[in-house]
Scaffold this motif. Structure first.
Motif, PDB file in Angstrom:
ATOM      1  N   LEU A  49      -6.871 -12.177   7.244  1.00  0.00           N
ATOM      2  CA  LEU A  49      -7.877 -13.272   6.918  1.00  0.00           C
ATOM      3  C   LEU A  49      -7.825 -13.684   5.639  1.00  0.00           C
ATOM      4  CD1 LEU A  49     -11.030 -11.826   8.637  1.00  0.00           C
ATOM      5  CD2 LEU A  49      -9.875 -13.874   9.554  1.00  0.00           C
ATOM      6  N   SER A  50      -7.408 -12.771   4.814  1.00  0.00           N
ATOM      7  CA  SER A  50      -7.417 -13.479   3.130  1.00  0.00           C
ATOM      8  C   SER A  50      -6.219 -13.855   2.817  1.00  0.00           C
ATOM      9  CB  SER A  50      -7.750 -12.008   2.431  1.00  0.00           C
ATOM     10  OG  SER A  50      -6.805 -11.092   2.582  1.00  0.00           O
ATOM     11  N   ILE A  51      -5.153 -13.690   3.528  1.00  0.00           N
ATOM     12  CA  ILE A  51      -3.783 -14.578   3.205  1.00  0.00           C
ATOM     13  C   ILE A  51      -3.912 -15.856   3.202  1.00  0.00           C
ATOM     14  CG2 ILE A  51      -1.342 -14.873   4.242  1.00  0.00           C
ATOM     15  CD1 ILE A  51      -1.157 -12.069   5.407  1.00  0.00           C
ATOM     16  N   VAL A 104      11.051  -2.204  -8.217  1.00  0.00           N
ATOM     17  CA  VAL A 104      10.040  -2.987  -7.438  1.00  0.00           C
ATOM     18  C   VAL A 104       9.312  -3.898  -8.608  1.00  0.00           C
ATOM     19  CG1 VAL A 104       7.829  -3.073  -5.971  1.00  0.00           C
ATOM     20  CG2 VAL A 104       9.486  -1.157  -5.660  1.00  0.00           C
ATOM     21  N   SER A 105       9.795  -4.995  -8.314  1.00  0.00           N
ATOM     22  CA  SER A 105       9.402  -6.055  -9.515  1.00  0.00           C
ATOM     23  C   SER A 105       7.821  -6.016  -9.514  1.00  0.00           C
ATOM     24  CB  SER A 105       9.758  -7.746  -9.018  1.00  0.00           C
ATOM     25  OG  SER A 105       9.275  -8.422  -9.937  1.00  0.00           O
ATOM     26  N   PRO A 106       7.030  -6.102 -10.640  1.00  0.00           N
ATOM     27  CA  PRO A 106       6.085  -6.049 -10.926  1.00  0.00           C
ATOM     28  C   PRO A 106       5.298  -7.550 -10.511  1.00  0.00           C
ATOM     29  CG  PRO A 106       6.562  -5.124 -12.843  1.00  0.00           C
ATOM     30  CD  PRO A 106       7.981  -5.640 -12.013  1.00  0.00           C
ATOM     31  N   ARG A 107       6.285  -8.554 -10.561  1.00  0.00           N
ATOM     32  CA  ARG A 107       5.742  -9.878  -9.721  1.00  0.00           C
ATOM     33  C   ARG A 107       5.566  -9.865  -8.426  1.00  0.00           C
ATOM     34  NH1 ARG A 107       9.940 -12.148 -11.898  1.00  0.00           N
ATOM     35  NH2 ARG A 107      11.262 -12.154 -10.138  1.00  0.00           N
ATOM     36  N   LEU A 108       6.282  -8.883  -7.644  1.00  0.00           N
ATOM     37  CA  LEU A 108       5.948  -8.662  -6.347  1.00  0.00           C
ATOM     38  C   LEU A 108       4.424  -8.147  -6.147  1.00  0.00           C
ATOM     39  CD1 LEU A 108       9.414  -7.722  -4.504  1.00  0.00           C
ATOM     40  CD2 LEU A 108       8.003  -9.569  -3.886  1.00  0.00           C
ATOM     41  N   LEU A 109       4.439  -6.843  -7.126  1.00  0.00           N
ATOM     42  CA  LEU A 109       3.195  -6.097  -6.862  1.00  0.00           C
ATOM     43  C   LEU A 109       1.944  -6.924  -7.264  1.00  0.00           C
ATOM     44  CD1 LEU A 109       4.292  -2.738  -8.528  1.00  0.00           C
ATOM     45  CD2 LEU A 109       4.269  -3.254  -5.697  1.00  0.00           C
ATOM     46  N   LYS A 110       2.262  -7.991  -7.842  1.00  0.00           N
ATOM     47  CA  LYS A 110       1.002  -8.983  -8.449  1.00  0.00           C
ATOM     48  C   LYS A 110       1.072 -10.220  -7.211  1.00  0.00           C
ATOM     49  CE  LYS A 110       1.341  -7.614 -12.996  1.00  0.00           C
ATOM     50  NZ  LYS A 110       1.738  -7.968 -14.547  1.00  0.00           N
ATOM     51  N   ASN A 111       1.867 -10.174  -6.490  1.00  0.00           N
ATOM     52  CA  ASN A 111       1.975 -11.432  -5.459  1.00  0.00           C
ATOM     53  C   ASN A 111       0.798 -11.183  -4.410  1.00  0.00           C
ATOM     54  OD1 ASN A 111       2.739 -13.004  -3.224  1.00  0.00           O
ATOM     55  ND2 ASN A 111       4.618 -13.544  -4.197  1.00  0.00           N
ATOM     56  N   ARG A 112      -0.153 -11.944  -4.405  1.00  0.00           N
ATOM     57  CA  ARG A 112      -1.402 -11.657  -3.514  1.00  0.00           C
ATOM     58  C   ARG A 112      -0.772 -11.607  -2.089  1.00  0.00           C
ATOM     59  NH1 ARG A 112      -6.762 -15.264  -2.689  1.00  0.00           N
ATOM     60  NH2 ARG A 112      -7.500 -14.365  -0.810  1.00  0.00           N
ATOM     61  N   ASN A 113      -0.109 -12.729  -1.654  1.00  0.00           N
ATOM     62  CA  ASN A 113       0.278 -12.745  -0.212  1.00  0.00           C
ATOM     63  C   ASN A 113       1.274 -11.648   0.063  1.00  0.00           C
ATOM     64  OD1 ASN A 113      -1.120 -15.144   0.093  1.00  0.00           O
ATOM     65  ND2 ASN A 113       0.429 -16.187   1.033  1.00  0.00           N
ATOM     66  N   MET A 134       1.572  -8.614  -1.052  1.00  0.00           N
ATOM     67  CA  MET A 134       0.921  -7.360  -1.236  1.00  0.00           C
ATOM     68  C   MET A 134      -0.129  -7.177   0.018  1.00  0.00           C
ATOM     69  SD  MET A 134       2.213  -5.134  -3.187  1.00  0.00           S
ATOM     70  CE  MET A 134       1.042  -3.901  -2.836  1.00  0.00           C
ATOM     71  N   THR A 135      -0.715  -8.444   0.242  1.00  0.00           N
ATOM     72  CA  THR A 135      -1.525  -8.464   1.367  1.00  0.00           C
ATOM     73  C   THR A 135      -0.720  -8.133   2.883  1.00  0.00           C
ATOM     74  OG1 THR A 135      -3.152 -10.047   0.340  1.00  0.00           O
ATOM     75  CG2 THR A 135      -3.552  -9.841   2.752  1.00  0.00           C
ATOM     76  N   ALA A 136       0.164  -8.981   3.209  1.00  0.00           N
ATOM     77  CA  ALA A 136       0.883  -8.751   4.200  1.00  0.00           C
ATOM     78  C   ALA A 136       1.411  -7.147   4.067  1.00  0.00           C
ATOM     79  CB  ALA A 136       2.120  -9.656   4.159  1.00  0.00           C
ATOM     80  N   SER A 137       1.856  -6.512   3.271  1.00  0.00           N
ATOM     81  CA  SER A 137       2.223  -5.179   3.061  1.00  0.00           C
ATOM     82  C   SER A 137       1.060  -4.364   3.468  1.00  0.00           C
ATOM     83  CB  SER A 137       2.705  -4.919   1.689  1.00  0.00           C
ATOM     84  OG  SER A 137       3.851  -5.524   1.305  1.00  0.00           O
ATOM     85  N   MET A 138      -0.221  -4.469   3.189  1.00  0.00           N
ATOM     86  CA  MET A 138      -1.355  -3.817   3.809  1.00  0.00           C
ATOM     87  C   MET A 138      -1.538  -4.187   5.063  1.00  0.00           C
ATOM     88  SD  MET A 138      -2.189  -1.861   1.217  1.00  0.00           S
ATOM     89  CE  MET A 138      -0.558  -1.800   0.810  1.00  0.00           C
ATOM     90  N   VAL A 139      -1.336  -5.525   5.572  1.00  0.00           N
ATOM     91  CA  VAL A 139      -1.539  -5.450   7.126  1.00  0.00           C
ATOM     92  C   VAL A 139      -0.450  -4.345   7.571  1.00  0.00           C
ATOM     93  CG1 VAL A 139      -0.944  -7.033   9.115  1.00  0.00           C
ATOM     94  CG2 VAL A 139      -2.116  -7.859   6.759  1.00  0.00           C
ATOM     95  N   SER A 140       0.625  -4.333   7.340  1.00  0.00           N
ATOM     96  CA  SER A 140       1.653  -3.235   7.841  1.00  0.00           C
ATOM     97  C   SER A 140       1.494  -2.077   7.890  1.00  0.00           C
ATOM     98  CB  SER A 140       3.141  -3.575   7.268  1.00  0.00           C
ATOM     99  OG  SER A 140       3.707  -4.756   7.766  1.00  0.00           O
ATOM    100  N   THR A 141       0.958  -1.587   6.562  1.00  0.00           N
ATOM    101  CA  THR A 141       0.422  -0.042   6.541  1.00  0.00           C
ATOM    102  C   THR A 141      -0.679   0.303   7.467  1.00  0.00           C
ATOM    103  OG1 THR A 141       1.119  -0.243   4.126  1.00  0.00           O
ATOM    104  CG2 THR A 141      -0.364   1.426   4.938  1.00  0.00           C
ATOM    105  N   PHE A 142      -1.743  -0.555   7.481  1.00  0.00           N
ATOM    106  CA  PHE A 142      -3.031  -0.274   8.380  1.00  0.00           C
ATOM    107  C   PHE A 142      -2.731  -0.451   9.835  1.00  0.00           C
ATOM    108  CE2 PHE A 142      -4.841  -0.240   3.965  1.00  0.00           C
ATOM    109  CZ  PHE A 142      -5.303   1.056   3.939  1.00  0.00           C
TER     110      PHE A 142
END
Length: 546
Positions: free
Chosen positions: A530-532, A277-286, A288-296
């Protein structure tokens, strides 16, 4: 001589400049055909899940595996969750088609082993093998959609994935049940195999095997570290409230070990150039934010899938048949909303408003359901149940496209796998967490409402029965309890009425807590949406007419 070499260098540079990306040379019509083949393969994930959910009680009974029942699902879920980012990474390196063929082959082998299982232990192992294959189907499907279509067009096609989900969830349980009743449960596991073999042939013939020219190394240590971080966390939540209580040393130890391993995994990924999992992905705000949308968002969806049927039958008093009638429209809506949501995203070239509306509607629906009382009009109840799915139903199609928008093509597989890893975590954690909320609220409410007079008149058997709210949905258990009260004397019927009312109100309070808790967790998805930062969605892929 120097002049000749200079001309050769210029020619080479010109060729490299005009060299088209292989995906860009695919015609639009071939892209559509390839998408249809991938869609067929994608449906196997839901076909497998739907048939197993329906036939497993019969299988567990015949193979004497009731005491290991949950492990069939737990092992499959654990392995599938861990495999999603691995398959995504492999598809970037070795080509989407090769990885799809591998996954389909593993699924076929796993299903054959399921059908031939001589014991429940072997069946659990076979379900683990199936999980290896199904773990990447969703992720690689959306990576291929990102390869085949321009960002502005992807939503229109991703909506059809929800249609396949709805079809499988509607017809497969019925078909698998009929096959089990007539021919036996082993033949039900054979059911998806012809579909998988057909998909395998079509994918091989139609889908081009485009992959990165740079053959990156596979991060095997990262894969092991991710599994070491994920498995204890999922086990901690799966066992909480059943094998162990929340807060016990085992539970805390598993969660603590998991968190430590996640830190070790992240530090490892930051130190190697070929990270899983590229750190660049984990540091990509959009992303990771979309990932958190899926999780919750998963907490809201699971609350609707698992606990609304329990609410309508145990609290509102509907029969299983009436629940099916009332919930039928809501179950059918995702097939339509998925297509419409994807089409709207492609038409407007905007996705942020859809990402906000989906979880927001889920919050509203869950809060309304938490306040419903027995006697509600059934038409109104059906309309309320539809609220969550009218907008939430398109989220599985829209969110992956939003998450992958703006990423490089060679990152699509890895990104899709990571996204589905986070979504799977949400779906895996939600049942245990929400179940714990329901059980603790039910118990505390029951104990508070149980008067000393009533408690002193109950036998140990009656008290144990009342502590199990299944009597609200099991007519035979309720009748047995009623007879036991009637045998105590003239005051028995009145005591029975009081006791059942306490169980009913405690159950209502417990489910109310579930829906409110789920709504609060889905609010995190709303905040994330909202933050995306919405990025442009090009309507063409360079080198392709459409």
């Amino acid at each position: 001589m120097g002049r000749v070499m200079e001309l050769d260098n210029l020619t080479t540079q010109a060729n490299e400049a005009t060299k088209a990306d292989p995906w860009e040379t695919i015609s639009y019509h071939r892209a559509i055909f390839a998408f249809a083949c991938i869609l067929l393969s994608y449906s196997i994930f839901y076909v497998d899940r739907a048939l197993v959910t329906n036939i497993m009680p019969r299988v567990a009974g015949q193979l004497n595996g009731i005491n290991l029942y949950s492990w069939v699902f737990t092992v499959n879920m654990l392995i599938a969750t861990c495999m999603a980012p691995i398959w995504g990474k492999l598809s970037d390196t070795y080509g989407r088609r090769n990885i799809f063929l591998t996954m389909l082959g593993i699924i076929v082998v796993g299903l054959i082993l399921c059908a031939a299982s001589p014991s429940f232990i072997v069946l659990i192992a076979a379900r683990g093998i199936v999980g290896i294959g199904t773990g990447g189907l969703q992720a690689v499907t959306f990576a291929i959609i990102a390869d085949l279509f321009a960002p502005a067009k992807r939503g229109k096609y991703s909506g059809f994935t929800v249609v396949m989900t709805a079809i499988a969830s509607t017809f497969i349980p019925v078909l698998a049940g009929w096959i089990t009743d007539v021919f036996g449960w082993r033949w039900s596991f054979i059911l998806p195999i012809p579909l998988a073999l057909l998909a395998l042939i079509l994918v091989y013939v139609v889908v081009p095997n485009i992959c990165s020219e740079k053959k990156a190394k596979m991060d095997y240590l990262g894969s092991l570290l991710l599994a070491a971080a994920s498995v204890p966390l999922l086990l901690a939540f799966s066992w909480a409230g059943s094998l162990y209580k929340w807060g016990t040393p085992v539970n805390i130890g598993l969660i603590g070990f998991s968190l430590v391993m996640f830190v070790v995994f992240y530090r490892h990924e930051c130190q190697i150039p070929y990270a899983l999992v590229s750190p660049r992905l984990l540091k990509n705000r959009n992303f990771m934010t979309a990932s958190m949308v899926s999780t919750f968002m998963a907490f809201g969806l699971m609350a609707g899938i698992i606990y609304i049927p329990l609410f309508t039958q145990a609290v509102l008093g509907l029969s299983a048949t009436m629940h099916g009638v009332v919930a039928g429209p809501a179950a059918a809506i995702p097939a339509v909303s998925g297509i419409i949501g994807g089409w709207l995203m492609s038409k407007t070239k905007h996705y942020k408003w859809l990402l906000i509306l989906g979880p927001a509607s889920s919050v509203v629906a869950l809060l309304i359901v938490s306040q419903l009382q027995p006697g509600i009009n059934l038409f109104l109840l059906a309309a309320i149940l539809c609220i969550q799915w009218i907008f939430g139903g398109y989220m599985p199609a829209v969110n992956p496209i939003a998450a992958l928008n703006g990423l490089k093509p060679e990152e699509s597989g890895q990104a899709a796998g990571t996204l589905y890893y986070f979504a799977s975590l949400g779906f895996a954690l939600a049942p245990s967490l929400l179940g714990s909320v329901m059980n603790s609220t039910f118990t505390s409410t029951f104990n508070a409402k149980l008067t000393p007079v009533l408690a002193s008149s109950l036998t140990a058997t009656q008290l144990a029965t009342l502590h199990n709210p299944r009597i609200l949905v099991d007519a035979a258990a309720m009748k047995t309890l009623e007879n036991s009260f009637a045998a105590t004397g003239p005051q028995g019927p009145e005591l029975f009425k009081q006791a059942v009312e306490i169980v009913h109100s405690s159950m209502q309070q417990g489910l109310q807590s579930v829906f409110i808790t789920a709504a609060l967790l889905v609010c995190i998805s709303v905040v994330c949406a909202l933050s995306i930062k919405e990025l442009p969605m090009p309507d063409k892929i360079p080198g392709r007419n459409r």
